[in-house]
Design a protein around this motif. Structure first.
Motif, PDB file in Angstrom:
ATOM      1  N   VAL A 137       0.842  -1.201   0.000  1.00  0.00           N
ATOM      2  CA  VAL A 137       0.000   0.000   0.000  1.00  0.00           C
ATOM      3  C   VAL A 137       0.879   1.253   0.000  1.00  0.00           C
ATOM      4  N   LEU A 138       1.916   1.232   0.819  1.00  0.00           N
ATOM      5  CA  LEU A 138       2.799   2.411   0.900  1.00  0.00           C
ATOM      6  C   LEU A 138       3.540   2.617  -0.418  1.00  0.00           C
ATOM      7  N   ARG A 139       4.050   1.538  -0.989  1.00  0.00           N
ATOM      8  CA  ARG A 139       4.777   1.674  -2.273  1.00  0.00           C
ATOM      9  C   ARG A 139       3.852   2.234  -3.339  1.00  0.00           C
ATOM     10  N   ASN A 140       2.613   1.702  -3.392  1.00  0.00           N
ATOM     11  CA  ASN A 140       1.672   2.198  -4.397  1.00  0.00           C
ATOM     12  C   ASN A 140       1.357   3.668  -4.200  1.00  0.00           C
ATOM     13  N   ARG A 141       1.315   4.080  -2.943  1.00  0.00           N
ATOM     14  CA  ARG A 141       1.002   5.498  -2.674  1.00  0.00           C
ATOM     15  C   ARG A 141       2.263   6.364  -2.617  1.00  0.00           C
ATOM     16  N   ARG A 142       3.405   5.752  -2.859  1.00  0.00           N
ATOM     17  CA  ARG A 142       4.694   6.458  -2.845  1.00  0.00           C
ATOM     18  C   ARG A 142       4.920   7.188  -1.525  1.00  0.00           C
ATOM     19  N   ILE A 143       4.657   6.449  -0.442  1.00  0.00           N
ATOM     20  CA  ILE A 143       4.908   6.986   0.900  1.00  0.00           C
ATOM     21  C   ILE A 143       6.060   6.178   1.496  1.00  0.00           C
ATOM     22  N   PRO A 144       7.247   6.752   1.627  1.00  0.00           N
ATOM     23  CA  PRO A 144       8.375   5.962   2.117  1.00  0.00           C
ATOM     24  C   PRO A 144       8.314   5.612   3.605  1.00  0.00           C
ATOM     25  N   VAL A 145       7.651   6.444   4.398  1.00  0.00           N
ATOM     26  CA  VAL A 145       7.673   6.230   5.853  1.00  0.00           C
ATOM     27  C   VAL A 145       6.249   6.241   6.403  1.00  0.00           C
ATOM     28  N   CYS A 146       5.905   5.189   7.144  1.00  0.00           N
ATOM     29  CA  CYS A 146       4.604   5.182   7.833  1.00  0.00           C
ATOM     30  C   CYS A 146       4.820   4.797   9.288  1.00  0.00           C
TER      31      CYS A 146
ATOM     32  N   PRO B 294       8.070  -2.103  19.369  1.00  0.00           N
ATOM     33  CA  PRO B 294       8.923  -1.260  18.550  1.00  0.00           C
ATOM     34  C   PRO B 294       9.639  -2.066  17.470  1.00  0.00           C
ATOM     35  N   GLY B 295       9.761  -1.490  16.291  1.00  0.00           N
ATOM     36  CA  GLY B 295      10.453  -2.190  15.213  1.00  0.00           C
ATOM     37  C   GLY B 295      10.080  -1.610  13.860  1.00  0.00           C
ATOM     38  N   ILE B 296      10.763  -2.103  12.827  1.00  0.00           N
ATOM     39  CA  ILE B 296      10.534  -1.573  11.476  1.00  0.00           C
ATOM     40  C   ILE B 296      10.384  -2.735  10.492  1.00  0.00           C
ATOM     41  N   TYR B 297       9.272  -2.789   9.821  1.00  0.00           N
ATOM     42  CA  TYR B 297       9.141  -3.625   8.631  1.00  0.00           C
ATOM     43  C   TYR B 297       9.496  -2.743   7.441  1.00  0.00           C
ATOM     44  N   PHE B 298      10.323  -3.251   6.565  1.00  0.00           N
ATOM     45  CA  PHE B 298      10.771  -2.383   5.479  1.00  0.00           C
ATOM     46  C   PHE B 298      10.853  -3.129   4.156  1.00  0.00           C
ATOM     47  N   SER B 299      10.899  -2.335   3.116  1.00  0.00           N
ATOM     48  CA  SER B 299      11.091  -2.870   1.778  1.00  0.00           C
ATOM     49  C   SER B 299      12.217  -2.053   1.156  1.00  0.00           C
ATOM     50  N   ARG B 300      13.238  -2.774   0.684  1.00  0.00           N
ATOM     51  CA  ARG B 300      14.404  -2.081   0.140  1.00  0.00           C
ATOM     52  C   ARG B 300      14.920  -2.838  -1.072  1.00  0.00           C
TER      53      ARG B 300
ATOM     54  N   GLY C 203      16.863   5.486   1.963  1.00  0.00           N
ATOM     55  CA  GLY C 203      17.050   4.521   0.880  1.00  0.00           C
ATOM     56  C   GLY C 203      16.030   3.399   0.861  1.00  0.00           C
ATOM     57  N   TYR C 204      15.112   3.356   1.843  1.00  0.00           N
ATOM     58  CA  TYR C 204      14.076   2.329   1.832  1.00  0.00           C
ATOM     59  C   TYR C 204      12.959   2.749   0.874  1.00  0.00           C
ATOM     60  N   ASP C 205      12.381   1.758   0.185  1.00  0.00           N
ATOM     61  CA  ASP C 205      11.217   2.070  -0.664  1.00  0.00           C
ATOM     62  C   ASP C 205      10.007   2.375   0.213  1.00  0.00           C
ATOM     63  N   ALA C 206       9.897   1.621   1.279  1.00  0.00           N
ATOM     64  CA  ALA C 206       8.774   1.820   2.202  1.00  0.00           C
ATOM     65  C   ALA C 206       9.163   1.252   3.565  1.00  0.00           C
ATOM     66  N   SER C 207       8.640   1.867   4.625  1.00  0.00           N
ATOM     67  CA  SER C 207       8.941   1.358   5.962  1.00  0.00           C
ATOM     68  C   SER C 207       7.743   1.580   6.875  1.00  0.00           C
ATOM     69  N   LEU C 208       7.508   0.616   7.732  1.00  0.00           N
ATOM     70  CA  LEU C 208       6.428   0.675   8.727  1.00  0.00           C
ATOM     71  C   LEU C 208       7.097   0.711  10.087  1.00  0.00           C
ATOM     72  N   ILE C 209       7.004   1.843  10.749  1.00  0.00           N
ATOM     73  CA  ILE C 209       7.799   2.058  11.964  1.00  0.00           C
ATOM     74  C   ILE C 209       6.883   2.152  13.177  1.00  0.00           C
ATOM     75  N   CYS C 210       7.094   1.255  14.135  1.00  0.00           N
ATOM     76  CA  CYS C 210       6.367   1.359  15.411  1.00  0.00           C
ATOM     77  C   CYS C 210       7.347   1.854  16.465  1.00  0.00           C
ATOM     78  N   PRO C 211       7.032   2.966  17.127  1.00  0.00           N
ATOM     79  CA  PRO C 211       7.967   3.519  18.116  1.00  0.00           C
ATOM     80  C   PRO C 211       7.849   2.866  19.482  1.00  0.00           C
ATOM     81  N   GLY C 212       7.048   1.782  19.593  1.00  0.00           N
ATOM     82  CA  GLY C 212       6.783   1.211  20.924  1.00  0.00           C
ATOM     83  C   GLY C 212       5.664   1.984  21.589  1.00  0.00           C
ATOM     84  N   SER C 213       5.382   1.618  22.826  1.00  0.00           N
ATOM     85  CA  SER C 213       4.263   2.242  23.523  1.00  0.00           C
ATOM     86  C   SER C 213       4.762   3.115  24.668  1.00  0.00           C
TER      87      SER C 213
END
Ligand SMILES: [Fe+2]
Length: 512
Positions: free
Chosen positions: A406-415, A423-429, A446-456
């Motif tokens: 979804v992020l790549r299609n919408r050209r959003i590199p960071v979510c 906490p953690g990062i799922y990414f596509s590179r 340099g990531y195409d897309a990343s899903l970043i959770c900062p923890g709680s």
């Protein structure tokens, strides 16, 4: 065709009605009606229709059964339609014997097909009334029974008093508003008489029906958001549709917000906070930490309340800051006192307690929080970007690929997202997907897309009991992950004081 055709009628009039049986037999032996786009009758391949001025007989000869199965099938159809209440009340389901096989059939009073009525009728007011009745049928069925209709106008008919009934025999599990939105698009493409005032009337009606049936302003906001994506080619059509959309979304707070750009500041770093969960000592510690690092801005990714003992206090603090705050599932459930979806029994206990702690202003503030926040090259949601509600879906092992797409299609590199509390990062590179922990310092450059959770902030679940958050630099795409010790004893004492369930206290103390 067999000369020995028999009929059995279920429902009312009762089994064996002579008059109705005669009608059925006569129609069954009469010539078939032709069906097709724009004709009086439309239907699926295999469906046969016979009619006279008063009745329409419908059946499928290609689907034949033994007698018992045919009886069950006809009874189920009849029972379901009586429950749903959108077909004509005098529609009857029954079985017919033909060539030693039993086929299921139905008989309906002959109605005026809506697509022809719309084409012939001179009065746009009457046409809008008919469209309103289609919306009423579709939304009522969806909200009350979880089923959807095929909203094509040829599937509806009007009786002599302009009551609208569903003519089709098929019902579909309700999966959302997509087909209804497609229907709206067709209506606005086809009906040039939908002027400003009629478009506004139709939009107002849709809004009232949706709120009335679903009792959920948030749902209305998400549907309005989807309507915003409808494109109509001609200016007059798109103007009318815009008027319709205005009426649908009247008075709604925005679904998404833009984060301030802070161009006046030399440093554009901001903090990313998620899942505060009414833990005031944790929130205060994080805000002190931010101050010590000279971070003045923050996005707060929802779940301000729930689980913790300081809901009103956390709302007070966050509503006075110039942070960009969005809504989480706990915020939504508590604002609307509705805990059916995704609340465990402990979460529900606290949610009900929280409702009693918040005044109407605080609940309204929660309810009107936007669903996403966006800045230059980044998006913030509570749950997951591919969820149309944004706050129910989770980003985790089973869903991250879809969300990255979804992020790549919408050209959003960071979510940024919360909800998982992990906490953690799922990414596509460069075409490869992966997961990495959130180190003290990390870059997503340099990531195409990343899903970043900062923890709680207020309810960590990664085995670390400290309050957690991240600081993001939009210029360098770098992140700093912070763990901040806070006065947990204060939170725990307040939970005990209010009689919170023990497992919630254990969980906070263990960071699990
Ligand atoms: Fe949460």
């Amino acid at each position: 065709m067999s000369g020995d055709t028999q009929s059995i009628v279920f429902g009312s009039p009762p089994h064996g009605s002579r008059a109705l049986s005669d009608v059925i037999m006569r129609l069954f032996n009469s010539p078939a009606e032709s069906m097709g786009h724009g004709e009086v009758f439309t239907g699926r391949p295999g469906t046969e229709i016979r009619c006279d001025e008063r009745y329409v007989l419908k059946f499928r000869r290609d689907q034949s059964f033994d007698r018992d199965l045919a009886v069950r099938w006809a009874q189920q159809h009849g029972d379901r339609e009586r429950r749903f209440g959108v077909a004509h009340p005098d529609k009857h389901w029954f079985i017919l014997e033909s060539d030693d096989k039993w086929i299921v059939a139905n008989l309906t009073p002959r109605l005026r097909p809506l697509h022809l009525y719309m084409a012939d009728s001179a009065d746009p007011d009457d046409c809008v009334s008919a469209l309103e009745k289609v919306m009423e049928a579709a939304l009522g069925l969806a909200a009350n029974h979880g089923f959807g209709l095929d909203e094509g106008l040829s599937n509806f008919g009007l009786d002599s008093q302009n009551r609208v009934y569903y003519l089709d025999d098929e019902y579909y599990h309700w999966t959302g508003f997509l087909t209804l939105i497609q229907a709206f698009k067709l209506w606005f493409s086809a009906f040039s008489w939908l002027d400003e005032s009629l478009s506004a009337r139709l939009g107002g009606c849709f809004r009232t029906l949706l709120l009335g049936h679903f009792q959920d302003r948030h749902l209305l906001r998400t549907v309005a958001e989807e309507l915003r994506n409808v494109n109509l080619p001609q200016k007059a059509q798109s103007d009318s549709f815009a008027t319709f959309l205005d009426a649908v979304s009247r008075g709604l707070s925005p679904t998404g917000i833009q984060a301030p750009r802070n161009t006046e500041r030399r440093c554009r770093r901001f903090a990313v906070l998620a899942d505060v969960h009414a833990n005031l000592p944790a929130l205060s510690a994080v805000m002190n930490d931010m101050s010590s690092l000279d971070i003045k801005d923050a996005v707060v990714l929802g779940d301000i309340v729930g689980y913790g003992p300081y809901p009103a206090e956390c709302i007070d603090v966050l509503s006075q800051e110039r942070f960009s705050v969005i809504k989480g599932n706990h915020d939504h459930g508590i604002a609307n006192a509705s805990f059916d979806k995704g609340f465990s029994s402990y979460a529900r206990w606290v949610a009900e307690w929280t409702c009693g702690q918040l005044d109407s202003d605080a609940r309204r503030w929660l309810d009107e929080l936007p669903l996403y926040v966006e800045g230059e090259g980044w998006l913030g949601v509570h749950g997951a970007p591919c969820d149309r509600y944004y706050f129910y879906g989770y980003v985790y092992q089973m869903t991250y690929e879809k969300n990255l797409e979804v992020l790549r299609n919408r050209r959003i590199p960071v979510c940024f997202h919360g909800h998982t509390h992990m906490p953690g990062i799922y990414f596509s590179r460069r075409g490869a997907d992966g997961f990495r922990a959130l180190d003290a310092e990390t870059s997503v450059h340099g990531y195409d897309a990343s899903l970043i959770c900062p923890g709680s902030v207020g309810q960590p679940r990664n085995g670390c009991t400290a309050a957690q958050y991240a600081i993001f630099d939009p210029d360098t795409l770098s992140l700093v992950y912070r763990r901040v010790e806070y006065e947990m004893e204060r939170t725990v004492a307040a939970m005990r004081g209010h009689g919170f369930p023990g497992p919630l206290i254990d969980r906070l103390e263990a960071g699990r």
